[in-house]
Design an enzyme around this catalytic site. Structure first.
Site, mmCIF file in Angstrom:
data_model
loop_
_atom_site.group_PDB
_atom_site.id
_atom_site.type_symbol
_atom_site.label_atom_id
_atom_site.label_comp_id
_atom_site.label_asym_id
_atom_site.label_seq_id
_atom_site.Cartn_x
_atom_site.Cartn_y
_atom_site.Cartn_z
ATOM 1 N N GLU B 321 0.823 -1.208 0.000
ATOM 2 C CA GLU B 321 0.000 0.000 0.000
ATOM 3 C C GLU B 321 0.861 1.265 0.000
ATOM 4 O O GLU B 321 0.643 2.186 0.797
ATOM 5 C CB GLU B 321 -0.914 -0.010 1.247
ATOM 6 C CG GLU B 321 -1.743 -1.299 1.357
ATOM 7 C CD GLU B 321 -2.673 -1.310 2.552
ATOM 8 O OE1 GLU B 321 -3.886 -1.369 2.368
ATOM 9 O OE2 GLU B 321 -2.166 -1.262 3.701
ATOM 10 N N CYS B 417 -10.323 0.463 8.088
ATOM 11 C CA CYS B 417 -9.726 1.743 8.473
ATOM 12 C C CYS B 417 -10.306 2.918 7.689
ATOM 13 O O CYS B 417 -10.358 4.041 8.210
ATOM 14 C CB CYS B 417 -8.221 1.667 8.264
ATOM 15 S SG CYS B 417 -7.741 1.014 6.661
#
Lengths: 654, 654
Positions: B321, B417
């Site tokens: 990521e 998240c």
């Protein structure tokens, strides 16, 4: 369907003497074949270790070293031996023949008493023969050694290698089958199917043809054997990346989701399915299994119309080295495994022996001139595994999605299936040229060559091709045949214009449509054909559903695909554009045997003076720039160690 | 650098009453905030389970259920509480306030006697506090709960939540430090740095500011703590994808390859570095650490000039990521994690409090109008984690390189998240509008709003913005201030033309260059400003080194990025092209609050009648076609369940 009993020339029956195909064979003779032998013997500094030959010595009890390599290391030697055998047809080096005889003897000494022959399972997992047929490539390795034995016999007349492999084949015929106590399975990796057919061709033994049929018909059948053996192994896999996978949830990987006669699409691992198609076609040559060939043809047609790169490469993802979906053809993350190109070439050759088809022959030619030779440097000692149509070293550095892409060819590989696969096809090119029987002769490839075709023991046709095709437009073919025959000349689909003379008399040639054969009836003993195929460079577009190539063109001349390299054109090749209508200058290069192309109108866009901003208001800008295009197969040969850019598909600007 | 002591409005001090930003807050109030509460309580059918609230009940001894979720599940509740707290500034629902008080009490009951507060390590690995600081997000979770406590206090004046978190903070200040027996480490995931600064802001306790400094200065220091704790754990990792990795061989992941003051490039995980920049900036507000802010600014400038998408999204690979390399900005495999957009927005807000900067404020506006809200459906209950700039469902289906890309928003996520991160920024928009001190007022964002700014306890400035920006070009700002001030109006970098009236008198506005502030001196008690910013749609190009956008344009109007969707334009959006010079028709849509754009000259290329061939000779073809472009943030809201195409960057055709 196969009542016509087509054959190809024998090994050595066709000698290619010039042109780019001749050049490739020269590279094989002078460098690639000896180089690969050195690598297989772990004698090349800086190359990945092989262990392929050493493993046989260890299995023969002649070395104390440890086994090295994967479970299919034997196949590297098998493929090399096959290539070397073909090369005996055009390279009569007696020392080399002696070396090969010694290798055959070594292979024999590694054979077990019951005929089993596999160094991995002899040395590393002796108690585990045939316990992981899905993954461990036992019949695959057998197949490659068997093909080598057949090639060696056909090239030399020597039977020793064949005897060794027939002992193993007989053992396998006892072990695998529908009977009591037999294993009802085929190898996860197709290969033995073709090999068993070749053993049948070499020996006439029907049981080999039957075993090929058994292997083919068992794939995709129930009960699903790979689950059974997986459970028996406590659900353990050999390969880490398959760990945890229930085989029946991944049937596409090895084309076992249905009987092969029901296959309709290319699915799964690209090399596996290529080998499977070769086996299906070869089996169809000798049986009346219409459904088998129909399925083979159906899948190949799907590949050629929906899932093949313009270079002839196949395999569109590194995830399990597989086909993906129709029209999904990313250029930068193309997989295009060299082995898959070899498999496609072999499959197409076998299909042409069942049913000559100019469209399939076009596809074969495309692969032999582009996707396949791209896998080898012109120096013959560096190779690609993955063959993308676009290389940007910055992307490779930046993003793990490019992990499989190398910008420079390699000396060898930990998984070294590709280099020997490449040379066994290029070494055998003579057998790709013609398909014939008593009354028909199909000329599928054009190359400077001399060929004698035999039917039984007597010579039937002598063919001399005098040509520099695809460098030059003129193809002169002199045929001497002992009786009337029909000769079929392939007129490629890309040929917009052509003239044909038969013994000086002009004959109309249909061109500008689908690939087809022009039929000429030969009555005389000697016939001279002159075929002039216009080789004006042209641009191709891709099907509208292909996102990767939208608004772009690929440049071609005849069967040759071109590309732009950084060496000639600077960085950021994605900023180049050409006018596809304005044509190209053809610069002949006698060294390269294929001309360079210079677009009449080439442009570079995206020119900025101030690079400090990431985004800026649009302004039109592109300026004329000279662009130089070289054959795709020859990219990356200058400055071989330096990662640099390459692109096949170029933007359009009018 | 920070002697100027800038502040933002208080929570509730700025009420946004209209425009698209007001609409987003309405979606939060009516749906997103209550929806996320339902999900966190596992009461939404078909959504991924959360367990976030239940875990606190279990830790408080009030539930027999089992812990559910990852090691950082607590942070989901923390972020939601923070968003809910901000919303109290513009949503005075007393029942909702009571609910929040109850949640605070629950959180308190889950706290351990020594102040430690983390349900994962209380319930699942009780003996293992602080044994994997690199991976297990303990200080990260603390940080999110602490930020929520500060927000709750600032919104309501209630101190209970703050007391709970200060007990934990005090425990952490004892546990982490340079002293004997203390842990000399910072969390692998930055967050606590900003949280400790916020605790300092709320309480005035210097030790919290010092702990923020300790955390910041420890990152990247030697000895490398993550290796030490890794060895102590027997080299075991918490996350499977990190198993086998020696932490010191992957320092970039959490920006620990060097002291943060030496950072020069964006590297590693995009959310982590965004949070780190926020912490660095916040710390710089209250200290004289010039090197800290210089590094923060340097890295942000690198992001903005080399590694950010036109939508404001960051993160260019799913592999960890992360950021990748300069100019590597693939559109279809863009990562653009919603959390990273939230982190960037928070970091930029904090940076503007150190040093107002119109270029940074432009970037903030870009994110708040595009990359961030794209992560939420207009219905407020579906979300994106990954925000690509190009979606082709066929590619997603075909190729595992697209594994992270979803074509439709989701109800929730196993790793959740993003949705609460998104709402805590959108709920707090009021604090993003202004930066001020006793003598200066910077107007960074324009939106219909009413604001009272306080310095200490007395009101200093009342600001009323009457505008439909960015729908409409006119921005009327009525200011009432109690003393002389300088007001700085942001003139965006994209603004080609603007007129400014101050109390009816025209003032020349510099436009068409870099973003900057126009300074107006306010002497009167009441000043009326009218700013007209031309909102003519325009096209942008990317830097010449950005391969992904070569020969393409993105369409914008003001700060809004546009895209083409399949719903309006059919499939194969890659076949569309526009003329960037010929302009656009602006179709106002009062419902959507942002206009639709229709290119004056739109084209569709790649039209074929016969799709049976994969490659064909080039022929020029593109025909005029109407194209409809909608705001990027609003894509995928019609036919929400159906995967369909979307593209920001469009081909150019003149």
């Amino acid at each position: 369907m196969n009542g016509k009993n087509y054959m190809s020339s024998s090994i050595g029956g066709c000698k290619i003497t010039g042109g780019i195909l001749g050049k490739y064979q020269k590279i094989l003779k002078e460098r690639a074949i000896p180089y690969q032998w050195e690598v297989l013997n772990d004698r090349v500094e800086g190359a990945e270790k092989s262990g392929a030959v050493e493993n046989f010595k260890i299995a023969a009890g002649e070395s104390e070293k440890a086994y090295y390599g994967t479970c299919f290391q034997d196949s590297d030697l098998g493929k090399w031996m096959e290539a070397a055998s073909y090369s005996l047809g055009w390279n009569q080096d007696t020392d080399f023949q002696k070396l090969m005889d010694q290798i055959v003897e070594l292979i024999g000494r590694a054979q077990q008493k019951d005929g089993y022959l596999n160094t991995y399972f002899t040395l590393v997992e002796p108690g585990h023969r045939f316990t992981n047929i899905r993954e461990c490539d036992e019949l695959y390795c057998f197949g490659h050694l068997a093909e080598a034995a057949v090639a060696h016999y056909q090239a030399t007349g020597k039977t020793r290698f064949l005897e060794i492999m027939c002992r193993y084949a007989d053992f396998l015929c006892d072990t695998f089958g529908d009977g009591e106590g037999q294993i009802r399975a085929c190898d996860g990796h197709a290969e033995a199917e073709l090999a068993f057919v070749r053993l049948y061709e070499a020996t006439g033994e029907k049981k080999y043809l039957e075993q090929a049929g058994f292997q083919l018909h068992t794939r995709g059948s129930e009960p699903y054997y790979y689950d059974i053996e997986w459970e028996r192994r406590g659900r353990k896999s050999f390969h880490p990346h398959l760990q945890g996978e229930r085989p029946s949830e991944h049937k596409e990987y090895d084309q076992s989701a249905c009987p092969v006669t029901e296959l309709s699409h290319p699915v799964g691992h690209a090399v596996k399915i290529g080998y499977l198609l070769a086996g299906m076609a070869a089996y169809s040559q000798y049986t009346e299994d219409k459904a088998m060939y129909a399925a083979c043809k159906r899948v190949m047609e799907e590949i050629l119309s929906k899932q093949i790169y313009v270079t002839g490469a196949v395999g569109t993802t590194r995830h399990k080295e597989a086909f993906t979906k129709d029209y999904h053809l990313p250029n930068d993350r193309a997989y295009g495994e060299t082995c898959a190109s070899a498999a496609m070439a072999i499959a197409l050759r076998r299909m042409l022996l069942v049913e000559p088809d100019a469209v399939l022959a076009d596809a074969l030619e495309k692969i032999l001139y582009n996707a396949l030779p791209a896998g080898m440097s012109l120096s013959g000692d560096q190779y690609f595994y993955v063959n993308p149509l676009e290389v940007y070293p910055k992307d490779i550095e930046a993003d793990h999605d490019y992990d499989s892409v190398k910008a420079v060819r390699q000396k060898w590989f930990a998984c070294a299936c590709c280099p020997p696969n490449l040379i066994r096809v290029l070494a055998d090119l003579g057998e790709y040229m013609y398909v014939f029987n008593e009354s028909e002769l199909y000329i599928n490839l054009y190359a400077e060559s001399e060929t004698d075709l035999f039917w039984g023991d007597s010579k039937k046709v002598r063919i001399k091709q005098i040509t520099e095709y695809p460098y030059d437009e003129r193809i002169k073919i002199v045929l001497e045949c002992v009786k009337d025959m029909d000769v079929f000349l392939r007129i490629p689909g890309w040929c917009a214009d052509g003239i044909l003379y038969v013994n000086g008399e002009e004959k109309k040639v249909k061109a500008g449509g689908k690939a087809h054969y022009e039929k000429i009836h030969l009555e005389k003993e000697k016939t001279e054909i002159l075929l002039e195929i216009k080789l004006t460079p042209y641009c191709v577009r891709a099907n509208p559903e292909v996102k990767a190539d939208a608004w772009k063109v690929a440049v071609m001349r005849g069967p040759i695909v071109y590309c732009a390299e950084e060496y000639d054109n600077g960085k950021e090749l994605f900023s180049l554009a050409i006018d596809p209508i304005e044509g190209f200058e053809v610069q002949k290069d006698p060294d390269l045997k294929i001309p360079i192309l210079i677009p009449s109108k080439g442009y570079r866009g995206n020119n900025w003076k101030d690079k400090s901003n990431l985004y800026t208001n649009y302004f039109e800008d592109f300026k004329k720039t000279p662009i130089k295009l070289i054959p795709y197969a020859m990219w990356g040969n200058r400055e071989k160690e330096i990662p640099s850019e390459m692109a096949v598909w170029l933007n359009v600007q009018r």
